[in-house]
Design an enzyme around this catalytic site. Structure first.
Site, PDB file in Angstrom:
ATOM      1  N   ARG A 190      44.435  45.959  45.925  1.00 34.55           N
ATOM      2  CA  ARG A 190      44.305  44.503  46.024  1.00 34.55           C
ATOM      3  C   ARG A 190      45.035  43.866  44.855  1.00 34.55           C
ATOM      4  O   ARG A 190      44.966  44.383  43.742  1.00 34.55           O
ATOM      5  CB  ARG A 190      42.811  44.148  45.926  1.00 34.55           C
ATOM      6  N   LYS A 205      28.262  44.779  41.128  1.00 33.00           N
ATOM      7  CA  LYS A 205      27.236  43.823  41.549  1.00 33.00           C
ATOM      8  C   LYS A 205      27.271  43.593  43.063  1.00 33.00           C
ATOM      9  O   LYS A 205      26.231  43.353  43.669  1.00 33.00           O
ATOM     10  CB  LYS A 205      27.323  42.499  40.771  1.00 33.00           C
ATOM     11  N   ARG A 254      40.503  51.585  42.737  1.00 29.89           N
ATOM     12  CA  ARG A 254      40.060  50.984  44.002  1.00 29.89           C
ATOM     13  C   ARG A 254      41.235  50.788  44.957  1.00 29.89           C
ATOM     14  O   ARG A 254      42.331  50.416  44.529  1.00 29.89           O
ATOM     15  CB  ARG A 254      39.436  49.600  43.728  1.00 29.89           C
ATOM     16  N   ARG A 256      41.041  38.999  34.467  1.00 28.91           N
ATOM     17  CA  ARG A 256      39.735  38.682  35.058  1.00 28.91           C
ATOM     18  C   ARG A 256      38.607  38.995  34.078  1.00 28.91           C
ATOM     19  O   ARG A 256      37.611  38.283  34.028  1.00 28.91           O
ATOM     20  CB  ARG A 256      39.529  39.480  36.355  1.00 28.91           C
ATOM     21  N   ARG A 263      29.494  31.310  38.538  1.00 29.75           N
ATOM     22  CA  ARG A 263      30.372  32.014  37.611  1.00 29.75           C
ATOM     23  C   ARG A 263      30.716  31.152  36.407  1.00 29.75           C
ATOM     24  O   ARG A 263      31.429  31.612  35.510  1.00 29.75           O
ATOM     25  CB  ARG A 263      31.658  32.371  38.337  1.00 29.75           C
TER      26      ARG A 263
HETATM   27  P1  AMP Z   1      34.805  38.660  43.624  1.00 29.73           P
HETATM   28  O1  AMP Z   1      35.005  39.373  44.906  1.00 29.73           O
HETATM   29  O2  AMP Z   1      33.409  38.113  43.456  1.00 29.73           O
HETATM   30  O3  AMP Z   1      35.237  39.468  42.421  1.00 29.73           O
HETATM   31  O4  AMP Z   1      35.755  37.365  43.657  1.00 29.73           O
HETATM   32  C1  AMP Z   1      37.153  37.481  43.773  1.00 29.73           C
HETATM   33  C2  AMP Z   1      37.813  36.222  43.245  1.00 29.73           C
HETATM   34  O5  AMP Z   1      37.365  35.088  44.000  1.00 29.73           O
HETATM   35  C3  AMP Z   1      37.510  35.868  41.807  1.00 29.73           C
HETATM   36  O6  AMP Z   1      38.339  36.562  40.886  1.00 29.73           O
HETATM   37  C4  AMP Z   1      37.785  34.360  41.791  1.00 29.73           C
HETATM   38  O7  AMP Z   1      39.179  34.093  41.780  1.00 29.73           O
HETATM   39  C5  AMP Z   1      37.257  33.945  43.165  1.00 29.73           C
HETATM   40  N1  AMP Z   1      35.832  33.557  43.087  1.00 29.73           N
HETATM   41  C6  AMP Z   1      34.771  34.167  43.687  1.00 29.73           C
HETATM   42  N2  AMP Z   1      33.619  33.535  43.392  1.00 29.73           N
HETATM   43  C7  AMP Z   1      33.950  32.503  42.572  1.00 29.73           C
HETATM   44  C8  AMP Z   1      33.202  31.495  41.902  1.00 29.73           C
HETATM   45  N3  AMP Z   1      31.865  31.413  42.002  1.00 29.73           N
HETATM   46  N4  AMP Z   1      33.883  30.594  41.151  1.00 29.73           N
HETATM   47  C9  AMP Z   1      35.222  30.646  41.026  1.00 29.73           C
HETATM   48  N5  AMP Z   1      35.995  31.586  41.611  1.00 29.73           N
HETATM   49  C10 AMP Z   1      35.368  32.510  42.381  1.00 29.73           C
END
Ligand code: AMP
Length: 215
Positions: free
Chosen positions: A160, A13, A127, A171, A88
């Site tokens: 990461r 996404k 990754r 996750r 989320r």
């Molecule tokens: P992403 O890069 O979008 O996969 O985000 C990495 C991590 O950031 C996620 O696994 C969450 O721990 C945190 N995170 C990002 N966006 C949110 C959100 N809207 N609500 C809660 N945690 C978030």
């Protein structure tokens, strides 16, 4: 154009959000990127967020919502945006609705990029990221010129912490429990677009653009 990108971690996404943000000339707002920038800069928010992110958990709603509300009030977001990784949870979606109502605005579409869990696990284990500049790589889809070394600055690439297999599974569970209910939430508003995220990047973009055009 105001878009929300939904999808499991690793569904692609973020990649689609960045393509769409260029196409529709609106900012790409990624809460994950905002948290990672805060972690890199050693801010209080970054320190708090890191505790959750490293465990594969969601950062608490109250830390996320204010941040996004502030961001949406900035000048460049007036004409639209692509939200990547937010909302989320249902409370985050409701908080977003409340803010939009205040602004007299509305989300045009919520795009759900669908990818089965097995494909996600496979993708994420491949990754790697540059610890210095943050450039992402993948052993199949975006191979660095020299094995395991960043093309931009020669740093050795790392996995990461939140892409480690155990964390990925966690996750995915968190996604199914807390984020997937948003599919029904946006479907009942009549703005959900579902696309097959197992296609290549261009193929997924084409499906999205065609669906938005039809609506
Ligand atoms: P992403 O890069 O979008 O996969 O985000 C990495 C991590 O950031 C996620 O696994 C969450 O721990 C945190 N995170 C990002 N966006 C949110 C959100 N809207 N609500 C809660 N945690 C978030």
């Amino acid at each position: 154009m105001k878009l929300i990108m939904l999808g499991a971690p690793g569904a692609g996404k973020g990649t689609q959000a960045s393509v769409l943000s260029e196409k529709y000339e609106v900012p790409h707002i990624s809460t994950g990127d905002i948290f990672r920038a805060n972690i890199k800069n050693g801010t209080d928010l970054g320190k708090k967020a890191k505790e959750y992110m490293d465990q594969g958990l969601l950062v608490p709603d109250e830390l996320v919502v204010n941040l996004v509300v502030d961001r949406l009030q900035q000048e460049d977001a007036k004409k639209g945006y692509v939200l990547d990784g937010f909302p989320r949870t249902i409370p985050q979606a409701k908080a977003l609705d409340a803010e939009l109502e205040k602004q007299g605005a509305a989300i045009d579409y919520c795009v759900d990029v669908e990818v089965p869990d097995e494909v996600i696990v496979d993708r994420m284990s491949g990754r790697r990221v540059c610890p210095k500049c943050g450039e992402p790589y993948h052993h199949e889809f975006k191979i660095p010129k020299v094995d395991n070394v960043c093309d931009k600055d020669g740093e050795t690439l790392i996995l990461r912490k939140d892409d480690e297999p155990e964390t990925v599974l966690k996750r995915l569970n968190v996604y199914h429990e807390q984020t997937q209910p948003l599919i029904d939430y946006y479907s009942s508003k009549g703005i959900l677009v579902e696309v097959d995220g197992t296609k290549d990047v261009k193929g997924v973009t084409e499906q999205i653009v065609a669906s938005l055009g039809e609506k």
